[in-house]
Design an enzyme around this catalytic site. Structure first.
Site, mmCIF file in Angstrom:
data_model
loop_
_atom_site.group_PDB
_atom_site.id
_atom_site.type_symbol
_atom_site.label_atom_id
_atom_site.label_comp_id
_atom_site.label_asym_id
_atom_site.label_seq_id
_atom_site.Cartn_x
_atom_site.Cartn_y
_atom_site.Cartn_z
ATOM 1 N N GLY A 158 17.994 53.967 20.879
ATOM 2 C CA GLY A 158 17.695 55.009 19.909
ATOM 3 C C GLY A 158 17.607 56.378 20.556
ATOM 4 N N CYS A 159 17.494 57.403 19.727
ATOM 5 C CA CYS A 159 17.502 58.781 20.231
ATOM 6 C C CYS A 159 16.239 59.099 21.040
ATOM 7 C CB CYS A 159 17.686 59.769 19.094
ATOM 8 S SG CYS A 159 16.501 59.591 17.736
#
Length: 354
Positions: A158-159
């Protein structure tokens, strides 16, 4: 080599960034972009920036053209990828999933944080973790599976976990961090990180001229960061929303071990050695901190380091573009590796300067 690729969920922010990258990739042939809501709508009508660049129109998620794709990128909500991935993998295709479905290695942890059971636990065991700088062996194994004619799945990081762990992992792996003390992360993301659909938090009138914390002590990226760093139940993670279109800055406060050096110059040199062979991670000199504007539109991550000697704390700051290194471009980087291509093929390294 011509690699036929499809993008499921192409109308969202991460999905449309994937379209932009795939169209420019010298080895990809983009043959399907899906959106149930916009099926039949030309991509260039929904996103005029593609005028003259593609004649593709969005199709439905069950588009049979996907069955012809060598690689399918899934830019869909969690649980949707679990439903779609097995069919693609079973026929020998490669799935690169941008959702959370194949990130967390323990199904029980997934169920605890996402409130649904994981229905593809066998496929989860095979999944490569998509953070090339920290888990290259996973992607090499997936590449070998593809060479043998087997399907493969990559669960992209994920970011927030990407920016946070790229900043923190070298210190943890080099033994600089107290292995019992909490690690405190304060991270800030642009509004695109919340997805395309406007909410009371992301609507312009509420997001503009505003900065707020959200998901405090409950954000679902917490167990992913802990898994990457190997720091179970020691992470205090607080994300914030800023009035930016894109960009993500994560500030990681790492308590130094008693015997660890407090010399920031030495720590910077250790970080530079750690990322010596990385195509996309730049460790800045001591005293220099990263900016999101320096990486927007690229697959790059910039890391800045400082030491608070008074309290024995290393502060590691990571900057990425949440839609690029935090999502779409990282997915392409992973696909490049799985298909035996240079990992930086088709990916920008220079941001727009102003």
């Amino acid at each position: 080599m011509s690699i036929k690729c499809g993008i499921v969920g192409a109308a969202g922010f991460a999905g449309i960034e994937l379209v932009r990258v795939a169209l420019r990739h010298p080895e990809f042939e983009l043959v399907a972009v899906t959106s149930n809501e916009l099926a039949g709508t030309p991509v260039a009508k929904e996103y005029p920036c593609f005028t003259g660049a593609t004649d593709l129109a969005f199709s439905r998620h069950d588009d049979p053209v996907l069955d012809q794709c060598d690689v399918v990128f899934l830019a869909v909500p969690h649980t949707a990828a679990m439903a779609m991935a097995p069919r693609i993998v079973d026929r020998g295709g490669v799935v690169v999933d941008l959702s959370a479905d194949f990130r967390l290695k323990d199904p029980a942890v997934y169920e605890r944080w996402y409130k649904v059971p994981h229905t593809q636990t066998e496929l989860l065991k095979r999944a490569a973790f998509g953070l090339p700088e920290l888990f290259p062996d996973d992607l090499i194994a997936a590449a070998q599976q593809r060479k043998e004619g087997k399907g493969a799945v990559v669960g992209c990081a994920g970011c927030y976990p990407t920016a946070t762990t790229l900043a923190a992992a070298p210190a943890v792996r080099l033994g600089l961090v107290d292995d019992k003390a909490p690690i405190v992360v304060d991270a800030i993301s642009g509004v695109t990180g919340a997805g395309k659909k406007a909410t009371a938090r992301t609507h312009f009138c509420f997001a503009n001229e505003n900065l707020e914390a959200y998901g405090v002590a409950t954000h679902r990226h917490t167990p992913e960061i802990e898994q990457i760093l190997g720091v179970s139940d020691r992470l205090v993670f607080t994300p914030h929303l800023a009035p930016l279109n894109r960009g993500l800055l994560s500030t990681v406060n790492l308590p130094l071990a008693a015997e660890a050096t407090r010399d920031v110059t030495k720590i910077v040199e250790s970080y530079k050695e750690f990322y010596r062979d990385s195509a996309f991670v730049t460790v800045l000199d001591a005293g220099v901190m990263p900016k999101t504007s320096s990486v927007v539109g690229t697959n790059c991550a910039h890391i800045g380091l400082a030491v608070n000697e008074r309290v024995g704390m290393l502060i590691a700051v990571g900057a990425i573009d949440n839609l690029c290194k935090g999502a779409a471009n990282q997915a392409v980087q992973c696909a490049n590796i799985v298909f035996g291509l240079p990992e930086d093929l088709g990916l920008d390294k220079v941001a727009v300067p102003v």
